[in-house]
Design a protein around this motif. Structure first.
Motif, mmCIF file in Angstrom:
data_model
loop_
_atom_site.group_PDB
_atom_site.id
_atom_site.type_symbol
_atom_site.label_atom_id
_atom_site.label_comp_id
_atom_site.label_asym_id
_atom_site.label_seq_id
_atom_site.Cartn_x
_atom_site.Cartn_y
_atom_site.Cartn_z
ATOM 1 N N VAL A 21 0.831 -1.204 0.000
ATOM 2 C CA VAL A 21 0.000 0.000 0.000
ATOM 3 C C VAL A 21 0.869 1.260 0.000
ATOM 4 O O VAL A 21 0.583 2.231 -0.716
ATOM 5 C CB VAL A 21 -0.960 0.014 1.204
ATOM 6 N N SER A 22 1.940 1.265 0.777
ATOM 7 C CA SER A 22 2.814 2.435 0.856
ATOM 8 C C SER A 22 3.531 2.693 -0.459
ATOM 9 O O SER A 22 3.638 3.839 -0.914
ATOM 10 C CB SER A 22 3.837 2.258 1.986
ATOM 11 N N ILE A 23 4.035 1.639 -1.090
ATOM 12 C CA ILE A 23 4.714 1.796 -2.385
ATOM 13 C C ILE A 23 3.733 2.312 -3.432
ATOM 14 O O ILE A 23 4.032 3.240 -4.190
ATOM 15 C CB ILE A 23 5.338 0.461 -2.843
ATOM 16 N N GLN A 24 2.537 1.710 -3.462
ATOM 17 C CA GLN A 24 1.519 2.121 -4.420
ATOM 18 C C GLN A 24 1.129 3.584 -4.204
ATOM 19 O O GLN A 24 1.012 4.365 -5.152
ATOM 20 C CB GLN A 24 0.279 1.237 -4.282
ATOM 21 N N SER A 25 0.954 3.981 -2.933
ATOM 22 C CA SER A 25 0.567 5.349 -2.609
ATOM 23 C C SER A 25 1.659 6.343 -2.985
ATOM 24 O O SER A 25 1.391 7.401 -3.570
ATOM 25 C CB SER A 25 0.260 5.475 -1.111
ATOM 26 N N ALA A 26 2.913 6.005 -2.646
ATOM 27 C CA ALA A 26 4.035 6.901 -2.947
ATOM 28 C C ALA A 26 4.198 7.092 -4.450
ATOM 29 O O ALA A 26 4.454 8.199 -4.927
ATOM 30 C CB ALA A 26 5.320 6.349 -2.337
ATOM 31 N N LEU B 254 -7.689 -0.717 -2.531
ATOM 32 C CA LEU B 254 -7.775 -0.023 -1.257
ATOM 33 C C LEU B 254 -7.366 1.440 -1.391
ATOM 34 O O LEU B 254 -8.052 2.340 -0.889
ATOM 35 C CB LEU B 254 -6.876 -0.713 -0.225
ATOM 36 N N VAL B 255 -6.259 1.690 -2.068
ATOM 37 C CA VAL B 255 -5.784 3.067 -2.239
ATOM 38 C C VAL B 255 -6.788 3.885 -3.041
ATOM 39 O O VAL B 255 -7.136 5.014 -2.674
ATOM 40 C CB VAL B 255 -4.397 3.086 -2.918
#
Length: 316
Positions: free
Chosen positions: A54-59, A185-186
């Motif tokens: 999720v963090s990689i996708q969001s960044a 989710l993002v």
């Protein structure tokens, strides 16, 4: 439709996290690792996989606030919500050795993250490399300690889980579910934030953080019910360490974070929450029943998480 994306994304993350935990534990059994090492490393890294994806996708989508909020919120949820809920089901004893190694490392990572974010409201690539280097050092020292105090692993109950074909199958299915779940989710979280006029940081700190902490909750409760207290507590502490060291570290190496002033103000307040709930394990260990997280202490943690969530939305 955004609610649908959010729910399906959470379901896929839970399924993916469960598959990855099964694959990781099976692999660790093949390597004959102790239960505490399984909890602190293999299970912790596996249950941190949703946060990482999720963090990689969001960044990469330019949503640094969501990525950072996810990790900070997950670390708060792991202690206040997951540890609290687990203790309500089955009180947990804390070994004295816990405060000599595991707890200090969790506090070190928390303070280091606070310092890095205040150097310039960002996480640069070199800081990501430093965090990854720190997690490698942690693992090296952890393995050295484990060799000095070896613990035999009982393979009888889990022999079926350590078959190679199952390890590979769960790994592949878990990876696919996490990848698809993170995107849904993002997308769903961003749309909900837009519809409600809520910042991505608040959504990351609460809704997304709870969703990505579900694997930790499931793994810890199952471990506690089975009286595997070493795996349960080790999983939570290890997960918080991995969330900062590997999740934010790897993400920053791939896509450095840049946080605007408004987002930094929101995240700054919650960094103190993260450090506070992490530190609270020490004084609580000496109150009432020593070195035990009782049901009463668990209730205090759950209550504190409810207060944190209320205050997070009340900042709007």
């Amino acid at each position: 439709m955004s609610i649908f994306y959010l729910i399906i994304g959470l379901v896929l993350l839970v399924i993916g996290g469960e598959f990855l935990v099964r694959s990781s534990v099976g692999l660790s059994l093949k390597l004959n690792l102790s239960r505490m090492i399984i909890g602190l490393t293999v299970v912790s890294f596996a249950t941190s996989a949703p946060e990482l994806i999720v963090s990689i996708q969001s960044a990469m989508d330019g949503l640094s606030g969501l990525a950072l909020g996810n990790v900070i919120g997950s670390n708060i949820a792991n202690i206040a919500l997951v540890l609290g809920a687990t203790a309500l089901i089955a009180p947990m004893m804390i070994e004295k050795d816990f405060f000599k190694f595991n707890w200090p490392w969790m506090m070190l990572f928390s303070v280091v993250l606070y310092g890095m974010l205040h150097l310039g409201n960002n996480l640069e690539r070199w800081e990501g490399v430093a965090l990854v280097g720190l997690i490698i050092l942690f693992l090296v020292l952890l393995i050295r300690r484990a060799r000095k105090n070896p613990e035999a692993v009982d393979l009888e109950e889990v022999q079926d889980e350590s078959k190679w074909w199952k390890i590979v199958l769960f790994l592949v299915l878990g990876g696919i579910a996490l990848w698809q779940g993170s995107e849904l989710l993002v997308n769903g979280a961003v749309q909900i934030a837009s519809d409600l006029g809520v910042s991505e940081d608040i959504i990351g700190l609460t809704m997304v953080a709870i969703g990505t902490s579900v694997p930790e909750l499931a793994a810890s409760i199952i471990a506690a019910v089975k009286q595997e207290k070493a795996i349960s507590l080790g999983n939570l502490i290890g997960s918080n360490i991995f969330n900062i060291g590997s999740v934010l570290g790897i993400t920053a190496v791939i896509e450095p974070f840049t946080i605007d002033t408004n987002s930094m103000e929101i995240l700054n307040n919650n960094l103190f929450w993260m450090i506070g709930v992490s530190f609270s394990i020490l004084p609580l260990a000496y109150i009432a029943r020593k070195f035990e997280i009782t049901r009463f202490k668990g209730a205090l943690y759950v209550l504190s998480y409810a207060i944190f969530t209320y205050l997070a939305f009340n900042t709007l």
